[in-house]
Design a protein around this motif. Structure first.
Motif, PDB file in Angstrom:
ATOM      1  N   ILE A 149       0.665  -0.976   0.086  1.00  0.00           N
ATOM      2  CA  ILE A 149      -0.125  -0.040   0.434  1.00  0.00           C
ATOM      3  C   ILE A 149       0.814   1.500   0.058  1.00  0.00           C
ATOM      4  N   PHE A 150      -0.135   2.061  -0.815  1.00  0.00           N
ATOM      5  CA  PHE A 150       1.943   2.780  -1.123  1.00  0.00           C
ATOM      6  C   PHE A 150       2.120   3.785   0.201  1.00  0.00           C
ATOM      7  N   ARG A 151       1.059   4.534   0.526  1.00  0.00           N
ATOM      8  CA  ARG A 151       0.158   5.634   1.036  1.00  0.00           C
ATOM      9  C   ARG A 151       0.695   5.114   2.587  1.00  0.00           C
ATOM     10  N   GLN A 152       1.244   4.259   2.979  1.00  0.00           N
ATOM     11  CA  GLN A 152       1.464   3.359   4.647  1.00  0.00           C
ATOM     12  C   GLN A 152       2.028   2.709   4.934  1.00  0.00           C
ATOM     13  N   GLN A 153       2.988   2.072   2.875  1.00  0.00           N
ATOM     14  CA  GLN A 153       4.710   1.287   3.170  1.00  0.00           C
ATOM     15  C   GLN A 153       5.402   1.990   2.934  1.00  0.00           C
ATOM     16  N   LEU A 154       5.430   3.039   1.605  1.00  0.00           N
ATOM     17  CA  LEU A 154       6.323   3.323   0.820  1.00  0.00           C
ATOM     18  C   LEU A 154       6.029   4.825   1.541  1.00  0.00           C
ATOM     19  N   LEU A 155       7.226   5.479   2.572  1.00  0.00           N
ATOM     20  CA  LEU A 155       6.755   6.539   2.725  1.00  0.00           C
ATOM     21  C   LEU A 155       7.957   7.227   2.512  1.00  0.00           C
ATOM     22  N   LEU A 156       7.759   8.915   2.230  1.00  0.00           N
ATOM     23  CA  LEU A 156       9.028   9.894   1.938  1.00  0.00           C
ATOM     24  C   LEU A 156       8.964  10.605   3.078  1.00  0.00           C
ATOM     25  N   HIS A 157      10.669  10.996   3.289  1.00  0.00           N
ATOM     26  CA  HIS A 157      10.363  12.153   3.930  1.00  0.00           C
ATOM     27  C   HIS A 157      10.911  13.874   3.878  1.00  0.00           C
ATOM     28  N   SER A 158      11.020  14.637   3.802  1.00  0.00           N
ATOM     29  CA  SER A 158      11.023  15.635   4.159  1.00  0.00           C
ATOM     30  C   SER A 158      12.270  16.215   3.592  1.00  0.00           C
ATOM     31  N   PHE A 159      12.662  16.508   2.223  1.00  0.00           N
ATOM     32  CA  PHE A 159      14.558  17.167   1.693  1.00  0.00           C
ATOM     33  C   PHE A 159      12.920  17.954   0.457  1.00  0.00           C
ATOM     34  N   SER A 160      14.223  19.215   0.035  1.00  0.00           N
ATOM     35  CA  SER A 160      14.899  20.057  -0.459  1.00  0.00           C
ATOM     36  C   SER A 160      14.052  19.964  -1.838  1.00  0.00           C
ATOM     37  N   PRO A 161      13.371  20.115  -2.341  1.00  0.00           N
ATOM     38  CA  PRO A 161      13.483  19.884  -4.052  1.00  0.00           C
ATOM     39  C   PRO A 161      14.268  20.629  -4.343  1.00  0.00           C
ATOM     40  N   GLN A 162      15.162  19.862  -5.498  1.00  0.00           N
ATOM     41  CA  GLN A 162      16.197  20.392  -6.368  1.00  0.00           C
ATOM     42  C   GLN A 162      16.191  19.849  -7.378  1.00  0.00           C
ATOM     43  N   GLU A 163      17.138  20.570  -8.858  1.00  0.00           N
ATOM     44  CA  GLU A 163      17.008  20.066  -9.992  1.00  0.00           C
ATOM     45  C   GLU A 163      17.550  18.488 -10.376  1.00  0.00           C
ATOM     46  N   SER A 164      18.179  17.972  -8.930  1.00  0.00           N
ATOM     47  CA  SER A 164      18.586  16.523  -8.731  1.00  0.00           C
ATOM     48  C   SER A 164      18.563  16.445  -7.296  1.00  0.00           C
ATOM     49  N   GLY A 165      18.945  15.175  -6.800  1.00  0.00           N
ATOM     50  CA  GLY A 165      19.267  14.993  -4.923  1.00  0.00           C
ATOM     51  C   GLY A 165      18.433  13.922  -4.798  1.00  0.00           C
ATOM     52  N   GLU A 166      18.327  13.860  -3.799  1.00  0.00           N
ATOM     53  CA  GLU A 166      17.763  12.195  -2.954  1.00  0.00           C
ATOM     54  C   GLU A 166      16.782  12.600  -2.252  1.00  0.00           C
ATOM     55  N   ILE A 167      15.693  11.714  -1.907  1.00  0.00           N
ATOM     56  CA  ILE A 167      14.688  11.434  -1.340  1.00  0.00           C
ATOM     57  C   ILE A 167      14.964  10.708  -0.030  1.00  0.00           C
ATOM     58  N   PRO A 168      15.253  10.750   1.341  1.00  0.00           N
ATOM     59  CA  PRO A 168      14.636  10.009   2.343  1.00  0.00           C
ATOM     60  C   PRO A 168      13.845   9.300   2.452  1.00  0.00           C
ATOM     61  N   ALA A 169      13.919   7.859   2.347  1.00  0.00           N
ATOM     62  CA  ALA A 169      12.199   7.335   2.669  1.00  0.00           C
ATOM     63  C   ALA A 169      12.979   6.508   3.964  1.00  0.00           C
ATOM     64  N   THR A 170      11.639   5.523   3.818  1.00  0.00           N
ATOM     65  CA  THR A 170      11.487   4.498   4.418  1.00  0.00           C
ATOM     66  C   THR A 170       9.843   3.052   4.393  1.00  0.00           C
ATOM     67  N   LEU A 171      10.651   1.800   3.760  1.00  0.00           N
ATOM     68  CA  LEU A 171      10.270   1.293   3.483  1.00  0.00           C
ATOM     69  C   LEU A 171       9.678   0.369   4.765  1.00  0.00           C
ATOM     70  N   VAL A 172       7.967   0.322   4.728  1.00  0.00           N
ATOM     71  CA  VAL A 172       7.239  -0.517   5.731  1.00  0.00           C
ATOM     72  C   VAL A 172       7.064  -2.063   5.452  1.00  0.00           C
ATOM     73  N   LEU A 173       8.105  -3.077   5.651  1.00  0.00           N
ATOM     74  CA  LEU A 173       6.766  -4.442   5.043  1.00  0.00           C
ATOM     75  C   LEU A 173       7.126  -5.470   6.607  1.00  0.00           C
ATOM     76  N   SER A 174       6.215  -5.949   6.644  1.00  0.00           N
ATOM     77  CA  SER A 174       5.933  -7.138   7.649  1.00  0.00           C
ATOM     78  C   SER A 174       5.632  -6.863   9.308  1.00  0.00           C
ATOM     79  N   GLY A 175       5.649  -5.464   9.460  1.00  0.00           N
ATOM     80  CA  GLY A 175       5.976  -4.713  10.743  1.00  0.00           C
ATOM     81  C   GLY A 175       7.543  -3.879  10.866  1.00  0.00           C
ATOM     82  N   ALA A 176       8.503  -4.412  10.513  1.00  0.00           N
ATOM     83  CA  ALA A 176       9.916  -3.497  10.400  1.00  0.00           C
ATOM     84  C   ALA A 176       9.821  -2.705   9.373  1.00  0.00           C
ATOM     85  N   GLU A 177      10.790  -1.901   9.281  1.00  0.00           N
ATOM     86  CA  GLU A 177      11.020  -0.487   9.496  1.00  0.00           C
ATOM     87  C   GLU A 177      11.988   0.047   8.183  1.00  0.00           C
ATOM     88  N   THR A 178      12.986  -0.362   7.271  1.00  0.00           N
ATOM     89  CA  THR A 178      14.126   0.256   6.471  1.00  0.00           C
ATOM     90  C   THR A 178      13.859   1.353   6.220  1.00  0.00           C
TER      91      THR A 178
END
Length: 239
Positions: free
Chosen positions: A187-216
């Motif tokens: 479920i994209f809105r519950q298990q694929l979570l994107l964290h705050s970032f400053s939008p630029q032309e290129s960069g990186e977005i920190p994210a959390t993946l929630v699977l089987s109760g574990a977060e990575t």
């Protein structure tokens, strides 16, 4: 180092970019017809059986260019040459390489005139390319968590002209993370979570993946391969 089309002889690639000693990102700017693409495709007899029967000329060209691109990236692999390798799709639609080294992993995406692929020896990969359009913004409530939506609204309020591009970027980042996860039913809105970032032309977005109760935690790279497109990708080497 990024190898550009001008540095690639006799190949209609846009670029090849090493992501690590074991992973490479390739981009293909699609200008060829299906007939042009068939002419340079290894193992055409195998691919004739795999080509989707319902694909129109545009979809055929995207499909064929994706396979041409992956075969080109195989030449950058540290593994021995794999002349009989064939790109297939599993039951979920994810690509995999039959006849390649057992630890070879691949992710593939196409949208409009662009095709992107990441190939690696071991680990996990995900890549997505998207045409910028307003669809992602219209569907934001279906794939963004409340905190993500609030961050997106703040970002686009500060830069109103970037609305469609920003929401397309968020959708693409979740697509890359979904491919990295390689599991059905996410479920994209519950298990694929994107964290705050400053939008630029290129960069990186920190994210959390929630699977089987574990977060990575993960990091999704992003850039613009051309005006009107966004590209996201991630590679995590084997541990």
């Amino acid at each position: 180092m990024i190898v550009t089309q001008n540095q690639i002889s006799s190949m209609p690639l846009h670029s090849i970019q090493p992501l690590s000693p074991t992973a490479v990102l390739g981009l293909w700017h699609l200008t060829e017809t299906p007939a042009d693409l068939w002419a340079g495709l290894p193992n055409p007899e195998a691919y004739q059986l795999l080509l989707p029967a319902t694909a129109n000329a545009t979809r055929q060209a995207q499909w064929l260019a994706g396979r041409r691109l992956i075969h080109r990236l195989l030449q950058e692999s540290p593994s021995p040459p794999q002349a009989r390798a064939v790109v297939q799709n599993d039951a979920t639609g994810r690509p995999w390489l039959a006849g390649a080294a057992p630890d070879t992993v691949v992710s593939l995406s196409h949208s409009g005139a662009w095709v992107a692929a990441v190939l690696a020896q071991g680990g996990r990969v995900g890549v997505d390319v998207e045409i910028i359009r307003d669809k992602a913004q219209r569907l934001a409530s279906k794939f963004l968590a409340p905190a993500e939506w609030a961050d997106a609204q703040a970002a686009t309020h500060a830069a109103p002209d970037a609305g469609s591009a920003h929401y397309t970027l968020l959708w693409s980042a979740k697509e890359s993370l979904y491919k990295l996860a390689a599991q059905r039913g996410i479920i994209f809105r519950q298990q694929l979570l994107l964290h705050s970032f400053s939008p630029q032309e290129s960069g990186e977005i920190p994210a959390t993946l929630v699977l089987s109760g574990a977060e990575t935690r993960h990091s999704i790279c992003y850039t613009q391969p051309a005006p009107g497109y966004v590209l996201t990708y991630c590679h995590e080497p084997a541990r």
